[in-house]
Design a protein around this motif. Structure first.
Motif, short mmCIF file in Angstrom:
data_model
loop_
_atom_site.label_atom_id
_atom_site.label_comp_id
_atom_site.label_asym_id
_atom_site.label_seq_id
_atom_site.Cartn_x
_atom_site.Cartn_y
_atom_site.Cartn_z
N LEU A 147 0.20 -1.08 0.19
CA LEU A 147 -0.23 0.27 0.25
C LEU A 147 1.03 0.96 0.38
O LEU A 147 1.20 1.59 0.90
N ARG B 298 4.61 3.41 11.02
CA ARG B 298 3.18 2.59 10.96
C ARG B 298 2.97 1.98 11.90
O ARG B 298 1.75 1.71 12.43
N GLU C 19 -4.77 10.54 4.68
CA GLU C 19 -4.62 11.88 4.79
C GLU C 19 -4.22 13.13 5.50
O GLU C 19 -4.37 13.96 4.73
N ASN D 93 2.07 5.21 -0.68
CA ASN D 93 1.23 6.24 -0.50
C ASN D 93 -0.14 6.58 0.72
O ASN D 93 -0.87 7.77 0.15
N ALA D 94 -0.04 6.00 1.50
CA ALA D 94 -1.12 6.20 2.41
C ALA D 94 -1.18 7.22 3.31
O ALA D 94 -0.16 7.83 3.74
N GLU E 214 3.07 0.53 2.22
CA GLU E 214 3.01 -0.13 3.91
C GLU E 214 2.36 -2.03 3.86
O GLU E 214 2.09 -1.99 2.51
N ARG F 46 2.20 6.44 9.59
CA ARG F 46 2.08 6.18 7.95
C ARG F 46 3.54 5.54 7.95
O ARG F 46 4.78 5.70 8.64
#
Length: 458
Positions: free
Chosen positions: A37, A186, A42, A39-40, A58, A182
């Motif tokens: 996953l 994480r 917001e 560039n997760a 991630e 992130r």
């Protein structure tokens, strides 16, 4: 003395085990099936610097991740290492002080020693993509450091591997940096020294003074606590008797009683080198090697204000300093002033690393399910090859006990605990670190649902 086992021997042993009816640990069997996953998140730091590109990757199943910084060309770099348990790749090369810029990328990763694979994976991706090659003056140089995010923080041993690191590198973009839980941050934690065990992550900050650009990035996984400029602890699962406003100085000085023998920590002698804060400071101002090394030392030293205590024997703190040399010193700041400003930018980055903390659910005053519905939730739930939770029903009450090799957070091996109902699907185990258990669908049990959830299957 432990025998050394080569890859062929290990593969043969694994095959023989499978033929005999055994099964490999879940992480070993499923690592290759994981989907990156990239560039997760917001919550983003936004800044204007086209040359500086950042990508994150991630594995939600961990959760764990990696963060990759690239600079669009070879750059000068220096390093400062503190604490008693650093884990790095190619760091010694930066200490040689060559006048020619050599560095291509800085890589941060979770997964402890296993995450170091991510650093060299970025270099091979540069070669595979044709950006770098085999000529001596065109070799890809990546440096990197890791944090510890395994053990009792999660119920599996998934690590950020070559596939994840290369996906993050290829997804790198300018001017955007995900904050909080992130990338490499994480599953970061802070405050273990005082039993806080607060959720942490990666932070970033940017400041421009005239033509000078300064960016600071950090993955905060410190044994100490994050401290704001007023001396307050920013995040902590407090002991029941602690005041609402908690000062870092009070904890460090032992008031309120910040260390107790029954806490899993230094007092019991069970601490390992499992805390690390890895950081990067970048400026566009040209600096000679001595100035760049002093920038690294000064900024790293300044971080002891925002993390208390800092650089302990149980931390492996590493800071890289990079100059992209886009402007001459005559257009910029004296190196001392630049380093001073950079220390403040890094403090801002530390503060931005703290995500929203998990909130304890409130148990209902009475049972919400009838005995037959409660009985339908019972069974053995497997989270990995190491962790299994057995759920049993007694009338309209539900109980859980860890029956694998390891405990499952507040669900221990020694005795069963009651799961207190919150809703028709959610239950909780109360305590300083309250645990929510969600029966998401038939045969699926989720512990800590949300940002840091762990999924077990019946």
């Amino acid at each position: 003395m432990k025998a050394k086992i080569g890859r062929k021997s290990l593969g043969l042993a694994l095959l023989l085990g499978l033929l005999a009816g055994g099964a490999p640990p879940a992480a070993m069997a499923g690592q290759e099936q994981l989907a990156p996953l990239v560039n997760a998140g917001e919550k983003l730091l936004r800044f204007d610097w086209p040359l500086l590109r950042i990508g994150t990757g991630e594995y939600a199943e961990g959760p764990t991740g990696v963060t990759v910084f690239t600079f669009g060309r070879k750059v000068h770099a220096a390093v400062d290492v503190r604490g008693g348990g650093p884990g790095t790749v190619n760091t010694d090369y930066l200490r040689l002080g060559y006048a020619v810029p050599d560095l291509d990328a800085v890589v941060f990763a979770g997964g402890s020693w296993y995450g170091l694979e991510a650093t060299t994976a970025v270099a091979t991706a540069m070669m595979d993509d044709g950006y770098r090659g085999g000529a001596w003056d065109n070799l890809a140089l990546s440096v990197g450091a890791i944090i510890y995010d395994l053990g009792d923080r999660r119920l599996n041993e998934i690590y950020p591997d070559k596939k994840l690191a290369q996906a993050a590198y290829r997804a790198a973009r300018p001017g955007l940096f995900p904050l909080g839980s992130r990338g490499a941050g994480r599953l970061a934690r802070t405050g273990g020294l005082f039993g806080c065990n607060a959720a942490s992550g990666q932070g970033g900050a940017f400041r421009q003074v005239g033509e000078v650009k300064i960016a600071a990035f950090t993955v905060v996984n410190a044994l100490g606590v994050v401290t704001d400029r007023d001396g307050n602890v920013v995040a902590c699962h407090k002991d029941k008797d602690w005041p609402k406003t908690l000062k870092a100085a009070d904890l460090v000085q032992g008031m309120p009683a910040s260390r107790k023998p029954d806490w899993k920590g230094l007092a019991t002698g069970k601490d390992e080198r499992r805390n690390t804060t890895v950081s990067l400071i970048v400026t566009n101002q040209k600096m000679d090697q001595a100035e760049l090394e002093r920038l690294a030392v000064q900024v790293h030293t300044s971080m002891a204000r925002g993390l208390q205590p800092f650089a302990t024997i149980f931390d492996g703190d590493v800071l890289y300093a990079v100059s992209t040399a886009e402007i001459e010193e005559a257009q910029g700041l004296p190196s001392f002033d630049l380093s001073t400003v950079a220390g403040e930018v890094m403090w801002d980055a530390i503060l931005s690393s703290v995500p929203s903390q998990p909130v304890a659910a409130t148990p209902a005053r009475k049972a919400l399910l009838k005995p037959d519905a409660v009985a339908a939730l019972a069974g053995d739930y497997s989270f990995s090859g190491h962790v299994k939770v057995t759920v049993t029903a007694e009338g309209d009450r539900l109980y859980a006990q860890a029956t694998g090799e390891r405990p499952a957070f507040a669900i221990k091996k020694e005795t069963k605990v009651e799961l207190l109902p919150v809703s028709a699907t959610d239950f909780m185990v109360p305590g300083r670190y309250p645990l929510t258990a969600r029966f998401k669908e038939p045969g699926i049990l989720v512990l800590n649902p949300g940002e840091w959830e762990q999924v077990g299957r019946r």
